[in-house]
Design a protein around this motif. Structure first.
Motif, PDB file in Angstrom:
ATOM      1  N   PHE A  63       0.713  -1.276   0.002  1.00 12.53           N
ATOM      2  CA  PHE A  63       0.637   0.283  -0.164  1.00 12.53           C
ATOM      3  C   PHE A  63       1.021   1.438  -0.331  1.00 12.53           C
ATOM      4  CE2 PHE A  63      -1.752   3.525   1.841  1.00 12.53           C
ATOM      5  CZ  PHE A  63      -3.523   3.612   0.936  1.00 12.53           C
ATOM      6  N   TRP A  64       2.015   1.235   0.709  1.00 13.21           N
ATOM      7  CA  TRP A  64       2.774   2.248   0.659  1.00 13.21           C
ATOM      8  C   TRP A  64       3.861   2.413  -0.117  1.00 13.21           C
ATOM      9  CZ3 TRP A  64       6.509   3.931   6.116  1.00 13.21           C
ATOM     10  CH2 TRP A  64       6.634   4.879   5.429  1.00 13.21           C
ATOM     11  N   GLU A  65       4.585   1.742  -0.440  1.00  8.98           N
ATOM     12  CA  GLU A  65       5.108   1.478  -1.919  1.00  8.98           C
ATOM     13  C   GLU A  65       4.681   1.661  -3.011  1.00  8.98           C
ATOM     14  OE1 GLU A  65       9.374  -1.042  -2.640  1.00  8.98           O
ATOM     15  OE2 GLU A  65       8.188  -1.515  -1.604  1.00  8.98           O
ATOM     16  N   LYS A  66       3.673   1.286  -3.169  1.00 10.58           N
ATOM     17  CA  LYS A  66       2.916   1.221  -4.488  1.00 10.58           C
ATOM     18  C   LYS A  66       1.806   2.185  -4.785  1.00 10.58           C
ATOM     19  CE  LYS A  66       4.513  -3.464  -5.819  1.00 10.58           C
ATOM     20  NZ  LYS A  66       4.024  -4.838  -6.339  1.00 10.58           N
ATOM     21  N   PHE A  67       0.803   2.088  -3.833  1.00 10.64           N
ATOM     22  CA  PHE A  67      -0.082   3.311  -4.340  1.00 10.64           C
ATOM     23  C   PHE A  67       0.082   4.711  -3.714  1.00 10.64           C
ATOM     24  CE2 PHE A  67      -4.316   4.839  -2.172  1.00 10.64           C
ATOM     25  CZ  PHE A  67      -4.695   4.935  -3.664  1.00 10.64           C
ATOM     26  N   ASN A  68       0.937   4.743  -2.914  1.00  7.59           N
ATOM     27  CA  ASN A  68       1.697   5.912  -2.247  1.00  7.59           C
ATOM     28  C   ASN A  68       2.764   6.292  -2.359  1.00  7.59           C
ATOM     29  OD1 ASN A  68      -0.960   7.214  -1.127  1.00  7.59           O
ATOM     30  ND2 ASN A  68      -0.978   5.636   0.629  1.00  7.59           N
ATOM     31  N   PRO A  69       3.896   6.297  -3.801  1.00 10.10           N
ATOM     32  CA  PRO A  69       4.682   6.272  -4.388  1.00 10.10           C
ATOM     33  C   PRO A  69       5.905   7.159  -3.847  1.00 10.10           C
ATOM     34  CG  PRO A  69       3.537   6.007  -6.341  1.00 10.10           C
ATOM     35  CD  PRO A  69       2.686   6.603  -5.142  1.00 10.10           C
ATOM     36  N   GLY A  70       4.829   8.203  -3.486  1.00  8.49           N
ATOM     37  CA  GLY A  70       5.087  10.341  -3.597  1.00  8.49           C
ATOM     38  C   GLY A  70       5.459  10.502  -1.784  1.00  8.49           C
ATOM     39  N   SER A  71       5.087   9.752  -1.346  1.00 11.99           N
ATOM     40  CA  SER A  71       4.833   9.123   0.132  1.00 11.99           C
ATOM     41  C   SER A  71       5.725   8.468   0.564  1.00 11.99           C
ATOM     42  CB  SER A  71       3.818   9.029   1.091  1.00 11.99           C
ATOM     43  OG  SER A  71       3.700   8.799   2.097  1.00 11.99           O
ATOM     44  N   TRP A  72       6.420   7.114  -0.401  1.00 14.98           N
ATOM     45  CA  TRP A  72       7.123   6.448  -0.034  1.00 14.98           C
ATOM     46  C   TRP A  72       8.963   7.017  -0.064  1.00 14.98           C
ATOM     47  CZ3 TRP A  72       8.105   1.128   2.359  1.00 14.98           C
ATOM     48  CH2 TRP A  72       8.771   0.465   1.749  1.00 14.98           C
ATOM     49  N   ALA A  73       8.995   7.426  -1.374  1.00 17.52           N
ATOM     50  CA  ALA A  73      10.012   7.497  -1.813  1.00 17.52           C
ATOM     51  C   ALA A  73      10.442   8.938  -0.338  1.00 17.52           C
ATOM     52  CB  ALA A  73      10.077   8.577  -2.952  1.00 17.52           C
ATOM     53  N   LEU A  74      10.144  10.281  -0.250  1.00 17.37           N
ATOM     54  CA  LEU A  74      10.257  10.814   0.738  1.00 17.37           C
ATOM     55  C   LEU A  74      11.112  10.604   2.351  1.00 17.37           C
ATOM     56  CD1 LEU A  74       7.710  14.253   0.142  1.00 17.37           C
ATOM     57  CD2 LEU A  74      10.483  13.550  -0.486  1.00 17.37           C
ATOM     58  N   PHE A  75       9.886   9.378   2.643  1.00 16.78           N
ATOM     59  CA  PHE A  75      10.660   8.847   3.696  1.00 16.78           C
ATOM     60  C   PHE A  75      11.644   7.516   3.603  1.00 16.78           C
ATOM     61  CE2 PHE A  75       5.518   9.682   4.903  1.00 16.78           C
ATOM     62  CZ  PHE A  75       5.893  10.200   6.101  1.00 16.78           C
ATOM     63  N   ALA A  76      11.730   7.027   2.418  1.00 17.73           N
ATOM     64  CA  ALA A  76      12.600   6.625   2.263  1.00 17.73           C
ATOM     65  C   ALA A  76      14.191   7.150   2.612  1.00 17.73           C
ATOM     66  CB  ALA A  76      12.024   6.023   1.107  1.00 17.73           C
ATOM     67  N   ASP A  77      13.539   8.604   1.828  1.00 14.86           N
ATOM     68  CA  ASP A  77      15.508   9.257   1.337  1.00 14.86           C
ATOM     69  C   ASP A  77      15.555   9.740   2.811  1.00 14.86           C
ATOM     70  OD1 ASP A  77      17.067  11.122   0.014  1.00 14.86           O
ATOM     71  OD2 ASP A  77      15.573  12.848   1.219  1.00 14.86           O
ATOM     72  N   LYS A  78      14.129   9.940   4.332  1.00 17.63           N
ATOM     73  CA  LYS A  78      15.052  10.022   5.124  1.00 17.63           C
ATOM     74  C   LYS A  78      15.252   9.023   5.951  1.00 17.63           C
ATOM     75  CE  LYS A  78      14.426  14.754   4.893  1.00 17.63           C
ATOM     76  NZ  LYS A  78      15.909  15.460   4.095  1.00 17.63           N
ATOM     77  N   ILE A  79      14.411   8.314   5.722  1.00 17.40           N
ATOM     78  CA  ILE A  79      15.161   6.297   6.537  1.00 17.40           C
ATOM     79  C   ILE A  79      15.159   5.584   5.597  1.00 17.40           C
ATOM     80  CG2 ILE A  79      13.552   4.771   8.198  1.00 17.40           C
ATOM     81  CD1 ILE A  79      11.622   7.230   8.619  1.00 17.40           C
ATOM     82  N   PRO A  80      16.355   5.952   5.221  1.00 14.41           N
ATOM     83  CA  PRO A  80      17.561   5.299   4.291  1.00 14.41           C
ATOM     84  C   PRO A  80      16.909   3.772   4.751  1.00 14.41           C
ATOM     85  CG  PRO A  80      18.706   6.699   4.651  1.00 14.41           C
ATOM     86  CD  PRO A  80      18.096   6.359   5.998  1.00 14.41           C
ATOM     87  N   SER A  81      16.649   3.147   6.243  1.00 17.85           N
ATOM     88  CA  SER A  81      16.469   1.742   6.062  1.00 17.85           C
ATOM     89  C   SER A  81      15.670   1.043   5.783  1.00 17.85           C
ATOM     90  CB  SER A  81      16.493   1.578   7.886  1.00 17.85           C
ATOM     91  OG  SER A  81      16.020   2.450   8.274  1.00 17.85           O
ATOM     92  N   LEU A  82      13.964   2.026   5.509  1.00 17.51           N
ATOM     93  CA  LEU A  82      12.954   1.545   4.696  1.00 17.51           C
ATOM     94  C   LEU A  82      13.132   1.066   4.248  1.00 17.51           C
ATOM     95  CD1 LEU A  82      10.100   1.891   5.642  1.00 17.51           C
ATOM     96  CD2 LEU A  82      10.203   4.100   4.415  1.00 17.51           C
ATOM     97  N   SER A  83      13.833   0.680   2.816  1.00 16.47           N
ATOM     98  CA  SER A  83      14.083   0.022   1.385  1.00 16.47           C
ATOM     99  C   SER A  83      14.357  -1.083   1.452  1.00 16.47           C
ATOM    100  CB  SER A  83      15.047   1.440   1.090  1.00 16.47           C
ATOM    101  OG  SER A  83      15.113   2.423   0.769  1.00 16.47           O
ATOM    102  N   ASN A  84      14.842  -1.928   2.472  1.00 17.67           N
ATOM    103  CA  ASN A  84      15.064  -2.742   3.030  1.00 17.67           C
ATOM    104  C   ASN A  84      14.201  -3.362   4.180  1.00 17.67           C
ATOM    105  OD1 ASN A  84      17.477  -2.756   1.350  1.00 17.67           O
ATOM    106  ND2 ASN A  84      18.489  -2.523   3.307  1.00 17.67           N
ATOM    107  N   ILE A  85      13.144  -3.079   4.876  1.00 21.68           N
ATOM    108  CA  ILE A  85      12.080  -3.663   5.151  1.00 21.68           C
ATOM    109  C   ILE A  85      11.678  -4.642   5.079  1.00 21.68           C
ATOM    110  CG2 ILE A  85       9.841  -2.133   5.515  1.00 21.68           C
ATOM    111  CD1 ILE A  85      10.251  -1.467   8.178  1.00 21.68           C
ATOM    112  N   ALA A  86      11.389  -5.539   5.620  1.00 19.02           N
ATOM    113  CA  ALA A  86      10.554  -6.880   5.344  1.00 19.02           C
ATOM    114  C   ALA A  86       9.306  -6.382   5.197  1.00 19.02           C
ATOM    115  CB  ALA A  86      10.891  -7.711   6.838  1.00 19.02           C
ATOM    116  N   ASP A  87       8.549  -7.017   4.086  1.00 18.84           N
ATOM    117  CA  ASP A  87       7.670  -6.966   3.522  1.00 18.84           C
ATOM    118  C   ASP A  87       6.898  -8.368   4.458  1.00 18.84           C
ATOM    119  OD1 ASP A  87       5.442  -6.438   2.672  1.00 18.84           O
ATOM    120  OD2 ASP A  87       5.528  -7.028   0.524  1.00 18.84           O
ATOM    121  N   VAL A  88       4.932  -7.901   4.933  1.00 19.12           N
ATOM    122  CA  VAL A  88       4.223  -8.952   5.383  1.00 19.12           C
ATOM    123  C   VAL A  88       3.680  -9.271   4.634  1.00 19.12           C
ATOM    124  CG1 VAL A  88       5.270  -8.891   7.988  1.00 19.12           C
ATOM    125  CG2 VAL A  88       3.251  -7.316   7.123  1.00 19.12           C
TER     126      VAL A  88
END
Length: 359
Positions: A63-88
């Motif tokens: 939902f976050w990465e695909k449906f809200n890509p703008g939000s995901w990109a900004l958060f991933a920039d500020k929280i780099p570990s988000l890019s590798n976080i596990a998907d449940v």
């Protein structure tokens, strides 16, 4: 703000009984060290701060990465570990994986009521494995559940002072809206809200008693979709045209902006020119030239992601201003939205979040 950001880092560990939005009592070691959360990610970041969010070991990425890509990109920039976080996995897509949750060994699973209520077998497996589950809910769009959910995030992370402030600001803002509407002593204008993800060629989701529908009711609107749609769904063109809405709001996100020129686009990195161009196409639908909203130039665009969230105070203000412009002349919903990011989130977004169709 720096003081708020540091809260929780010195919280004393304890076993606490927490009552979630469903009234379930859950015993949890707090502050939590290995949470999994399956929705409401920006709200969680706002509530607990970036450092506490970094403790999250798994999310539903779809939902976050695909449906809200703008939000995901900004958060991933500020929280780099988000890019590798596990998907449940994502519950609505039927990809939620109990086995993946178990392998991550969380000390709490935080999920929305709408997901919890659809996972009876999986919930039983997780509880038998000893994983505490805390249910939150922003989808109902009630002040009670919005603030309760923010308080729960605070309790889980030992940052109650921060979340008390967020909740108090939300309550004050929503109460101010209702006071202004009540003092107006005006009949309720008719309003229609549609998610513009299918473009003008096809009527897409509108909202009954929850999400945008609940906000419309809170801010003094007569939601024309409510008789036809319980939660969310479609109404047909005849139902729309015979209802004669005074205000129409088309919502959009960033998703599909680069590939579909007809869908409504709003949000991060969306230009106002682009949003205006797309919004204008909707009033070309058959029969729309005769409805009051079009005749009186009361057509609006709004960021779809700014709902079912503690940030939706700005959306409520925008909707109230669309319905009762004289009563909300001094209110700037866009400033409310940006100020929340300045105060509680790690970035200030640029883009288009609220517009009125240019004449």
């Amino acid at each position: 703000l720096l003081a708020l950001a540091s809260l929780g880092q010195v919280a004393t560990a304890e076993v606490k009984t927490i009552t979630d939005v469903l009234g379930r009592e859950v015993k949890i070691d707090v502050p939590v060290k290995r949470p999994i959360i399956t929705f409401y990610y920006p709200d969680y970041v706002a509530a607990v701060g970036v450092d506490n969010f970094k403790k999250v070991v798994g999310i539903s990425r779809e939902f976050w990465e695909k449906f809200n890509p703008g939000s995901w990109a900004l958060f991933a920039d500020k929280i780099p570990s988000l890019s590798n976080i596990a998907d449940v996995g994502y519950v609505p897509s039927n990809t939620f994986a109990v086995e993946k949750v178990l392998t991550l060994k969380p000390d709490v699973l935080i999920m929305p009521a709408i997901q919890f209520n659809s996972l009876s077998n999986e919930i039983k497996q997780l509880e038998e494995a000893g994983i505490p589950i805390v249910v939150v809910d922003f989808n109902d769009q009630t002040i009670e559940n919005h603030t309760k959910s923010i308080h729960l995030f605070g309790e889980l992370n030992g940052v109650e002072e921060r979340t008390n402030k967020i909740a108090d600001e939300y309550v004050a803002g929503m109460n101010d809206i209702q006071t202004r509407v009540a003092n107006a002593h005006l009949p309720k204008p008719k309003i229609y809200i549609e998610f513009g993800n299918k473009g003008p060629a096809e009527y897409s989701f509108t909202f009954g008693k929850n999400m945008w529908g609940a906000i419309a009711e809170h801010v003094g609107g007569d939601n024309i979709s409510k008789p036809f749609v319980e939660n969310w769904g479609n109404i047909n063109p005849e139902q729309f045209l015979t209802s004669k809405p005074d205000v129409v709001i088309i919502t959009g996100t960033e998703a599909g902006n680069k590939t579909n020129p007809d869908i409504m686009s709003m949000g991060i990195d969306i230009s106002e020119e682009d949003a205006q161009h797309r919004l204008a196409k909707f009033i070309t639908r058959a029969g729309w030239s005769d409805i009051p909203a079009v005749k009186n130039h009361r057509i609006f665009g709004m960021y779809h992601t700014a709902s079912r969230s503690i940030t939706d105070l700005a959306s409520a203000q925008f909707m109230a201003k669309a319905l009762y412009p004289e009563q909300f002349k001094d209110i700037d919903p866009n400033k409310t939205y940006i100020d929340f990011h300045k105060n509680y989130l790690p970035f200030v977004p640029k883009g288009t979040f609220f517009i009125q169709l240019a004449q």
